[in-house]
Scaffold this motif. Structure first.
Motif, short mmCIF file in Angstrom:
data_model
loop_
_atom_site.label_atom_id
_atom_site.label_comp_id
_atom_site.label_asym_id
_atom_site.label_seq_id
_atom_site.Cartn_x
_atom_site.Cartn_y
_atom_site.Cartn_z
N VAL A 168 -25.03 -73.70 -29.98
CA VAL A 168 -25.42 -72.37 -30.45
C VAL A 168 -25.90 -71.53 -29.27
O VAL A 168 -26.70 -72.00 -28.45
CB VAL A 168 -26.54 -72.46 -31.51
CG1 VAL A 168 -27.12 -71.08 -31.81
CG2 VAL A 168 -26.02 -73.10 -32.78
N TYR A 169 -25.41 -70.30 -29.20
CA TYR A 169 -25.89 -69.33 -28.23
C TYR A 169 -26.53 -68.17 -28.99
O TYR A 169 -25.88 -67.53 -29.82
CB TYR A 169 -24.73 -68.78 -27.38
CG TYR A 169 -24.14 -69.77 -26.40
CD1 TYR A 169 -24.53 -69.77 -25.06
CD2 TYR A 169 -23.18 -70.69 -26.80
CE1 TYR A 169 -23.98 -70.68 -24.15
CE2 TYR A 169 -22.63 -71.60 -25.91
CZ TYR A 169 -23.03 -71.58 -24.59
OH TYR A 169 -22.49 -72.48 -23.70
N LEU A 170 -27.79 -67.92 -28.72
CA LEU A 170 -28.49 -66.78 -29.30
C LEU A 170 -28.47 -65.64 -28.27
O LEU A 170 -29.08 -65.74 -27.21
CB LEU A 170 -29.93 -67.14 -29.66
CG LEU A 170 -30.10 -68.24 -30.71
CD1 LEU A 170 -31.58 -68.47 -30.99
CD2 LEU A 170 -29.36 -67.90 -32.00
N ASP A 171 -27.74 -64.58 -28.60
CA ASP A 171 -27.57 -63.45 -27.68
C ASP A 171 -28.65 -62.41 -27.96
O ASP A 171 -28.60 -61.70 -28.96
CB ASP A 171 -26.18 -62.85 -27.86
CG ASP A 171 -25.87 -61.78 -26.82
OD1 ASP A 171 -26.81 -61.35 -26.11
OD2 ASP A 171 -24.71 -61.36 -26.73
N GLY A 172 -29.63 -62.35 -27.07
CA GLY A 172 -30.71 -61.38 -27.22
C GLY A 172 -30.58 -60.21 -26.27
O GLY A 172 -31.56 -59.51 -26.02
N GLY A 173 -29.37 -59.97 -25.74
CA GLY A 173 -29.17 -58.92 -24.77
C GLY A 173 -29.55 -59.36 -23.38
O GLY A 173 -30.00 -60.50 -23.17
N PRO A 174 -29.39 -58.50 -22.39
CA PRO A 174 -29.73 -58.87 -21.01
C PRO A 174 -31.20 -59.24 -20.88
O PRO A 174 -32.06 -58.65 -21.54
CB PRO A 174 -29.42 -57.59 -20.21
CG PRO A 174 -28.46 -56.83 -21.07
CD PRO A 174 -28.84 -57.13 -22.49
N ALA A 175 -31.50 -60.23 -20.04
CA ALA A 175 -32.88 -60.64 -19.81
C ALA A 175 -33.68 -59.46 -19.28
O ALA A 175 -33.22 -58.71 -18.41
CB ALA A 175 -32.92 -61.80 -18.82
N ASP A 176 -34.89 -59.28 -19.81
CA ASP A 176 -35.71 -58.12 -19.47
C ASP A 176 -36.01 -58.04 -17.98
O ASP A 176 -35.93 -56.98 -17.36
CB ASP A 176 -37.03 -58.15 -20.25
CG ASP A 176 -36.83 -57.82 -21.72
OD1 ASP A 176 -35.78 -57.26 -22.07
OD2 ASP A 176 -37.74 -58.13 -22.52
N HIS A 177 -36.39 -59.17 -17.39
CA HIS A 177 -36.81 -59.16 -15.99
C HIS A 177 -35.77 -59.78 -15.06
O HIS A 177 -35.72 -59.44 -13.89
CB HIS A 177 -38.14 -59.91 -15.84
CG HIS A 177 -39.24 -59.33 -16.68
ND1 HIS A 177 -39.66 -58.03 -16.54
CD2 HIS A 177 -40.00 -59.87 -17.66
CE1 HIS A 177 -40.63 -57.79 -17.40
NE2 HIS A 177 -40.86 -58.89 -18.10
#
Length: 225
Positions: A168-177
């Motif tokens: 499973v890959y949870l795509d939360g968008g680009p990493a904030d930092h």
């Protein structure tokens, strides 16, 4: 086959969290977003799953896997003795980009690699990661990349390196930092920074009442978490 869930969509996020929980509890691997970089996760108390994580990264037991937690209180059950310095740093920087190396509780039934009685703990500042951690419990999490390759700042970058080794890959968008956490070693009487990252040494030193130079007596770590 791997499945990618877009956590920006509420329905996909709910489905992804359910799938990740089932995947992790069945001893398989998941990729999750954090506030620093994407992480490759396994159930911290499943030694076979942790071994699979190390194999997926193509690295040995000489680099133990860090552990992410979902709340401040979790540390009390994982640490032999929580020093006042640890509580001060937790209050100042958790959830966030600070990892603490501490002496683990001797009763813990886990195998994170050749950790010599220590564990690296962090509480990430990311809603998806925190929700999953609070449902599943502590997770062994390393940067979602093959050792020697760039750490993943997106789910797509993680999938390009790890492929079907992850369920499973949870795509939360680009990493904030898109920068690794700062690591502080609290296993001896004098704290020291092992790696400067998301939290500047000056801010850590201010909380501890030390100078940045005193903290910088350590060496860099190769783990990108």
């Amino acid at each position: 086959m791997s499945t990618v869930y877009d956590c920006a969509d509420p329905d996909s996020r709910a489905a992804g969290l359910n799938a990740a929980r089932s995947t992790l509890k069945s001893g398989r691997l998941a990729v999750i977003p954090t506030d620093t970089l994407y992480g490759l996760a396994a159930d911290a108390f499943d030694s076979q799953a942790v071994s699979a994580l190390l194999a997926a990264k193509r690295r040995g037991r000489d680099m133990p896997v860090p552990v992410l937690v979902g709340s401040w209180n979790t540390i009390d059950g994982l640490v032999f003795s929580v020093r006042p310095q640890a509580r001060e740093l937790i209050r100042a920087f958790w959830p966030g980009g600070l990892s603490l190396v501490v002496q683990q509780a001797p009763s813990l039934a886990w195998d994170l690699g050749d950790a010599r009685g220590t564990v690296m703990l962090r509480m990430p500042l990311h809603p998806v990661a925190l929700e999953l951690l609070r449902e599943v419990g502590p997770l062994a999490v390393s940067s979602a990349n093959v050792s020697g390759q760039p750490p993943a700042t997106t789910a797509a970058e993680a999938q390009a390196q790890l492929g079907d080794l992850v369920g499973v890959y949870l795509d939360g968008g680009p990493a904030d930092h898109a920068v690794a956490s700062t690591i502080v070693d609290l296993t001896s009487d004098t704290p020291r920074i092992l790696r400067e990252g998301a939290i500047p040494a000056e801010k850590v030193a201010e909380v501890l009442g030390m100078s940045p130079e005193e903290l910088r007596a350590g060496s860099n770590s190769n783990d990108a978490r």
